[in-house]
Design an enzyme around this catalytic site. Structure first.
Site, PDB file in Angstrom:
ATOM      1  N   CYS A  86       0.825  -1.210   0.000  1.00 21.71           N
ATOM      2  CA  CYS A  86       0.000   0.000   0.000  1.00 21.71           C
ATOM      3  C   CYS A  86       0.865   1.268   0.000  1.00 21.71           C
ATOM      4  O   CYS A  86       1.361   1.667  -1.043  1.00 21.71           O
ATOM      5  CB  CYS A  86      -0.986  -0.039   1.162  1.00 21.71           C
ATOM      6  SG  CYS A  86      -2.282   1.185   1.005  1.00 21.71           S
ATOM      7  N   HIS A 168      -3.856  -4.878   0.920  1.00 18.25           N
ATOM      8  CA  HIS A 168      -3.179  -5.298   2.158  1.00 18.25           C
ATOM      9  C   HIS A 168      -3.181  -6.825   2.237  1.00 18.25           C
ATOM     10  O   HIS A 168      -4.183  -7.416   2.646  1.00 18.25           O
ATOM     11  CB  HIS A 168      -3.886  -4.691   3.377  1.00 18.25           C
ATOM     12  CG  HIS A 168      -3.562  -3.252   3.557  1.00 18.25           C
ATOM     13  ND1 HIS A 168      -2.570  -2.802   4.401  1.00 18.25           N
ATOM     14  CD2 HIS A 168      -4.072  -2.151   2.960  1.00 18.25           C
ATOM     15  CE1 HIS A 168      -2.483  -1.489   4.330  1.00 18.25           C
ATOM     16  NE2 HIS A 168      -3.386  -1.064   3.461  1.00 18.25           N
ATOM     17  N   GLU A 170      -1.902  -8.709   4.322  1.00 13.52           N
ATOM     18  CA  GLU A 170      -2.009  -9.240   5.697  1.00 13.52           C
ATOM     19  C   GLU A 170      -3.472  -9.497   6.080  1.00 13.52           C
ATOM     20  O   GLU A 170      -3.736 -10.146   7.099  1.00 13.52           O
ATOM     21  CB  GLU A 170      -1.324  -8.294   6.696  1.00 13.52           C
ATOM     22  CG  GLU A 170      -1.987  -6.959   6.946  1.00 13.52           C
ATOM     23  CD  GLU A 170      -1.585  -5.867   5.964  1.00 13.52           C
ATOM     24  OE1 GLU A 170      -1.168  -6.197   4.837  1.00 13.52           O
ATOM     25  OE2 GLU A 170      -1.726  -4.669   6.311  1.00 13.52           O
TER      26      GLU A 170
END
Lengths: 191, 226
Positions: A86, A168, A170
């Site tokens: 990002c 993202h 994650e």
């Protein structure tokens, strides 16, 4: 050791838990040691024992890192694989001659892979979590690997093992980080 | 940075508040009280008692009532944040979101629209490490509602301590619940936190339980010295 770079507006901010620690957990789970540094506290070079670098994201309102590009001059000569997440991708875009402009996505979106790359392990598309108000509007010399209906979602440097992803990983796409670490370990993404 | 903490009264929002207090200035707690107990966005058990938590923490409270209907909840949240911004000059919002993309996305969008920062210090946290930290730091969180198997009535009002954590871990392995109740398996209410100057004493409750669903309604409580 995998070096995580905290791009949040100040060292020890509340963004650290949200944007650095979740990535650190994925890296540790994959069996790597982790060292996290704030971008202003770093030595300006990649430590010798770092086998890869991950530039982590920032809160939606936090674009402070873009006004301190001199802190990232080391990226231009980096010799180890880099993954920008990002904010990290916006930074990679700027450092390597692309441009960053308005481009907002908040929430889940569909990412379509345009160019086959080992990072995406043969996937053609996948849903991903987005949290950005800026995006890479002109990738410059970077290769576009994936897009959403709003903006470029993944880039790779043509000669260096440097990647950026706008989403993202994650959140619901830990496999992207795991894949990056695996490829970095195997040196399969070195030029 | 002056921050408002979105507070449901449960462990996640109060723990996030504690994290924020260590780093920034917390100016107020913000709560949206849904009339609908099936609220999509806000947790419900004992949310009316957040006022006691705010008093215990020495923080002002911004409270907005909501019908708790799906997309209108976002408007109610926006209204609460506007009031907090005007009344307490907050520059950002803190939430206790752990895994819910639904919740995080909606709060992020409203904060962005209002020009507020948004922080989620528990986002994708290691759930066991978080619960251990909650216990070690002295948060007193009790189970305020259970909404799935295998929770029986004995869980209502039970404190989350090491023994409870051991049971939750066993449930997580056998019944695939999330340790922190992020899947809505259980809700909590915080009676004491390290930053409370007083603690909440429960004086009267009205527990309800049937078929793996139960609420530990606190009908009377007051602040007492710690």
């Amino acid at each position: 050791m995998i070096l995580l770079v905290d791009l949040c507006y100040r060292e020890g901010s509340l963004g650290y838990e949200e944007f650095v620690l979740p990535v650190a957990r994925i890296v540790e789970k994959a069996g790597h040691a982790v060292r996290a540094v704030h971008y202003r506290a770093g030595p300006g070079t990649v430590p010798d024992d770092a086998v890869a670098v991950i530039l982590c994201g920032t809160p939606l309102a936090d674009t402070t890192f873009l006004s301190g590009l001199e802190n990232f001059s080391w990226l231009a000569d980096v010799r180890v694989p880099v993954l920008g997440v990002c904010a990290g991708m916006e930074l990679i875009c700027r450092v390597f001659g692309g441009t960053v402009g308005p481009g907002e996505e908040i929430g889940m979106t569909e990412v379509t892979v345009l160019a086959p790359d080992p990072l995406f392990a043969g996937r053609e598309s996948f849903p991903a979590y987005e949290l950005h108000t800026l995006a890479c509007t002109d990738p410059g010399p970077l290769r576009v690997l994936a897009v959403s209906d709003q903006c470029i979602q993944a880039v790779r440097h043509p000669d260096k093992p440097v990647y950026g992803v706008m989403f993202h990983p994650e959140v619901r796409n830990e496999w992207v980080v795991e894949r990056f670490l695996s490829l970095a370990g195997e040196k399969r993404i070195n030029p | 940075m002056k921050l408002g903490v979105l507070c449901s009264g449960g462990k996640d929002s109060l723990y996030a508040c504690g994290c924020a207090m260590e780093r920034e200035e917390v100016a107020c707690l913000i709560t949206v009280r849904p009339a609908n107990e099936e609220s999509y966005l806000f947790h419900t058990p004992n949310v009316s008692l957040v006022a006691l938590q705010a008093e215990a923490a020495g923080l002002p409270l911004v409270a907005v009532d909501s019908p708790g209907e799906k997309e209108e909840e976002v408007s109610d949240l926006r209204q609460a944040l506007i009031i907090a911004r005007e009344r307490h000059r907050i520059e950002g919002v803190v939430t206790g979101a752990v895994l819910s993309v639904y919740q995080a996305t909606r709060v992020q969008r409203v904060c962005h629209e209002l020009g507020l920062w948004c922080f989620n210090p528990l986002w994708h946290t290691d759930q066991e490490a978080y619960l251990r930290s909650l216990i070690r730091r002295g948060y007193v969180a009790i189970i305020a509602g259970v909404f799935s198997a295998p929770f029986d009535a004995s869980w209502l009002g039970r404190r989350i301590d090491e023994a409870a954590l051991a049971n939750l871990k066993a449930y997580a392995e056998r019944h695939r619940i999330t340790l922190t109740g992020e899947g809505g398996e259980y809700e909590t209410f915080v009676l004491d936190a390290p930053f409370f100057t007083k603690r909440i004493a429960i004086e009267e409750t009205c527990p309800e339980y049937r078929n793996y669903r139960g609420m530990y309604r606190i009908t009377r409580a007051r602040l007492v010295e710690k």
